[in-house]
Design a protein around this motif. Sequence first.
Motif, PDB file in Angstrom:
ATOM      1  N   ALA A 249      -7.399  25.804  20.757  1.00 51.87           N
ATOM      2  CA  ALA A 249      -7.615  27.152  22.105  1.00 51.87           C
ATOM      3  C   ALA A 249      -6.780  28.317  22.743  1.00 51.87           C
ATOM      4  CB  ALA A 249      -7.751  25.584  23.553  1.00 51.87           C
ATOM      5  N   TYR A 266      -2.200  23.861  22.582  1.00 55.39           N
ATOM      6  CA  TYR A 266      -3.248  23.561  20.887  1.00 55.39           C
ATOM      7  C   TYR A 266      -3.162  25.199  20.922  1.00 55.39           C
ATOM      8  CZ  TYR A 266      -6.101  19.341  22.447  1.00 55.39           C
ATOM      9  OH  TYR A 266      -5.984  17.907  22.753  1.00 55.39           O
ATOM     10  N   SER A 563     -13.651  23.305  28.326  1.00 58.31           N
ATOM     11  CA  SER A 563     -12.305  22.663  28.446  1.00 58.31           C
ATOM     12  C   SER A 563     -12.951  21.310  27.042  1.00 58.31           C
ATOM     13  CB  SER A 563     -11.727  22.323  29.710  1.00 58.31           C
ATOM     14  OG  SER A 563     -11.726  21.327  30.035  1.00 58.31           O
ATOM     15  N   GLU A 564     -11.671  20.571  27.445  1.00 59.03           N
ATOM     16  CA  GLU A 564     -11.602  19.488  26.099  1.00 59.03           C
ATOM     17  C   GLU A 564     -12.241  18.622  26.689  1.00 59.03           C
ATOM     18  OE1 GLU A 564      -7.921  17.623  23.388  1.00 59.03           O
ATOM     19  OE2 GLU A 564      -7.770  18.705  25.712  1.00 59.03           O
ATOM     20  N   ASN A 576      -7.611  21.609  27.481  1.00 59.33           N
ATOM     21  CA  ASN A 576      -6.917  22.862  27.309  1.00 59.33           C
ATOM     22  C   ASN A 576      -8.569  23.793  26.871  1.00 59.33           C
ATOM     23  OD1 ASN A 576      -3.472  23.092  26.646  1.00 59.33           O
ATOM     24  ND2 ASN A 576      -4.067  21.772  25.449  1.00 59.33           N
ATOM     25  N   THR A 577      -8.074  25.361  27.054  1.00 62.03           N
ATOM     26  CA  THR A 577      -9.606  26.012  27.296  1.00 62.03           C
ATOM     27  C   THR A 577      -9.022  26.747  26.844  1.00 62.03           C
ATOM     28  OG1 THR A 577     -11.442  26.171  28.687  1.00 62.03           O
ATOM     29  CG2 THR A 577      -8.665  27.187  29.800  1.00 62.03           C
ATOM     30  N   GLN A 579     -11.989  25.403  24.993  1.00 63.38           N
ATOM     31  CA  GLN A 579     -11.580  24.144  23.776  1.00 63.38           C
ATOM     32  C   GLN A 579     -12.371  24.369  22.482  1.00 63.38           C
ATOM     33  OE1 GLN A 579      -9.963  21.697  21.310  1.00 63.38           O
ATOM     34  NE2 GLN A 579      -9.580  21.823  23.786  1.00 63.38           N
TER      35      GLN A 579
END
Length: 628
Positions: A249, A266, A563-564, A576-577, A579
Amino acid sequence: MSNGAPAARIEDHAVIGDTSTAALVTRDGTVDWLCLPRFDSTATFAALLGDADHGQWSLRPTDPAATAKRRYHGETLVLSTVWTTADGVVEVTDFMPVGAHRPSLVRRVRGLRGSVEVEQVLRIRFDYALALPWVRQVGGDDDPALLATAGPGSVVVRGVRFRASDHRHTATTTVHDGEVLDTVLTWYPSYRDAPEPVNVDAALAHTVDWWTDWMATAHTEGRHAAATRRSLLFLRAMTHGDTGGVVAAATTSLPEDPGGERNWDYRYVWLRDASLALASLIAHGYRDEAEHWRGWLLRAVAGDPADVQIMYGIAGERELPERELAHLPGYADSKPVRVGNGASTQYQGDVFGEVLAALHDARELGVEESADSWALQRALLGYVEEHWQEPDNGIWEMRGPRRHFTHSRAMIWAAFDRGVAAVEEFGLDGPVERWRTLRETVRAEIEEHGWNAARGSYRQHYDTDEVDASLLVLPQIGFCAADDPRMTGTVRAIEEDLRVGDDGLVLRYRTTAGFDGLTGTEHPFLACSFWLVEQYAGSGRLDDAERLMDVLVGYANDVGMLSEEIDVATGHHIGNTPQVLSHLTLVSAADAISRARGGTTGHRTRTASRSGGTRSWTGLGNRAGSPG
C-alpha cells in the motif's frame, strides 16, 4: 485531531502516482500524504497521520460554498476535480508526471466559466514533520519559486508567488475563463542544483498516454469489468517502475482498529503480495511486468535460501527496522504510528508456495525460463525440503508462538506441486520423484491434523478448532475442489464464525480467540470476502457470488479505491490504502465469476490435479492484514 475525528476519512482520498511514489488527495483538494522520492521514503506531507501542521498542500476556491466533483481522466491516475462557485467554474488537474527525472506533483487550475478566486496553503515538512525546512524565495515576478531544504532533501515549488506566514505559505489567485495556472512541486537531493522547470503540457500529455497505453493491454469482461480495470491500474501504480517491487500500500499506520495499536507500515514488498499481484497482472496478459518482477525477485532473494525474508524494501533492502513516531498523533488518534516493519524477521512458510506458484504462472504465460531463475526455484525448493515441517507465524503474521497453520501447510504442498509441474509440464530438471513424495506426505499430514472431523471443516492450525478465512484459498491453489464436501463444510464454518454485518463480510479470524498477541479487534477484511466470492463462484453458488461481489465493489470510493478493511456499521474504509491485496483479490473474484458465466478472462482452471481435486492457477493464498 485530539477529538479522534480525522480531518478527512480514508475513503475521501484519491491516489495519484508516478510508479515511484504516490500522493493522496482529498475531495476538498488537500494533499494529505506524500513520501519523497519513493513510497518508503520519509513523508513531506503527513497530515493523514496528524493535522495540517504535519505537512499538507491545500488548493481550493476561497468560496466556502464551493462544491466539487472529481474523477480520473479516462483510465489514468490523472485526477480531475471540477469546482463550482457562485462566480464561476474551475477544473483542478492533479498528477505526478511518469518518467520524470525527479518526482514532481503538478496542480493545474483551468478556468472553465466566469472567475474563481483560488487559495493555496502550503505547509512543507520533512522527515514526517520532524524537520521544519529552511524556505526561501527565489526567482523574479515572471518565474517565482520557493526552495525548501532540510538535510538530504529539497523541494522547489514553481508557478505562483507564495507569501510566508507562521510556518506556512499561501497564495491567492483569481482564475478567469480560459486561463491556466500551474503550480509544480519537485523533489531533488539538497546537494544538487534545482532541476529545470517541468513542461506541464508535455508532461500531462505523456502521462495520460502512458497510463492509457498500459491499460490498453488489459482484456476484461463481465459485470465487474470496470472495477477490474481500475484495480489493475492501482496494482500498476503500486509497482515501482525502476525496481519492479510491488508495495502492499502507499501508506503506513492507517489503523485496523481506530484508536488501537493495530497500525502497520505497508510501504514494502511482501513476497506474498507481490507474487499475487503478479498473478493478477499475468491473468490479464502483462508479460513485461512478469519479467520485471522476476528480475526483482532474483536480486532480492539472491544468496542462501535460509536468508529469505517475507518482505523487502523496494529495491530489495533487507533491514526494515520498526520504530514509532511519537510526535504524530496518528489517524483518528490511533497510536503508535509505525515506520519499518518488525514482521520482516518472521518465518512464514507459505511464501514459498506463493512465489513458486507465481513463477509457474509466468512460465504458463510464456515468460522464458532462464538458468538463473530456475536455479533460484530449485534452491527455494531445496530449502523447503529441509524445513517444511517447521511451524511458522502464518499468513496473518501472528506475534504469538509459531504454529502449524493449515494454510501455510497447504502452501508448502503447493510449492512441491509447482516443482513437480515444472518438470512434468515444462521439461525442467529436478528431483521430481522426491518432490512428488513430499507433496503427498504434506497432503496426508494436513488431512490428518488440519481436519476437524467433529465440525466437518479444516481448522486454522493444528492446535485449535477455530477456522480462518485463509482456508478459502485451498481450492484456488488446487489442493481440493471448491465443491469438495470438506471444502463446503469449511465454508459453512467460516460463514457461521467469521461473517459479520447485514452483508456478511468476512473477518480473517476471531481475534477474541487470542492467537495474534495483540489487543483490540478489527473489521472485516476485504480480501477474505473476495476469496469467498471466488469460492462461491467455483462451487456453483453463482448467485451468492454475484450478490457479495456487488456489495464489495459498492464499498469502493468514488474513484474506485479500496483500503484493507470496512467498518460495516458506518461503511468507512479502514486500514492502509490503496490496498494491493484488496484490489488483486477483486480482480481474481471478478475473473472467477466471469469464468463461471462462460467468459475467458483470467487464468485457466485445470482439472485432474495430480494430487486430487482441481487446480486453479489464480488466487494463490494471499497475505493480509497486520504485518505484525
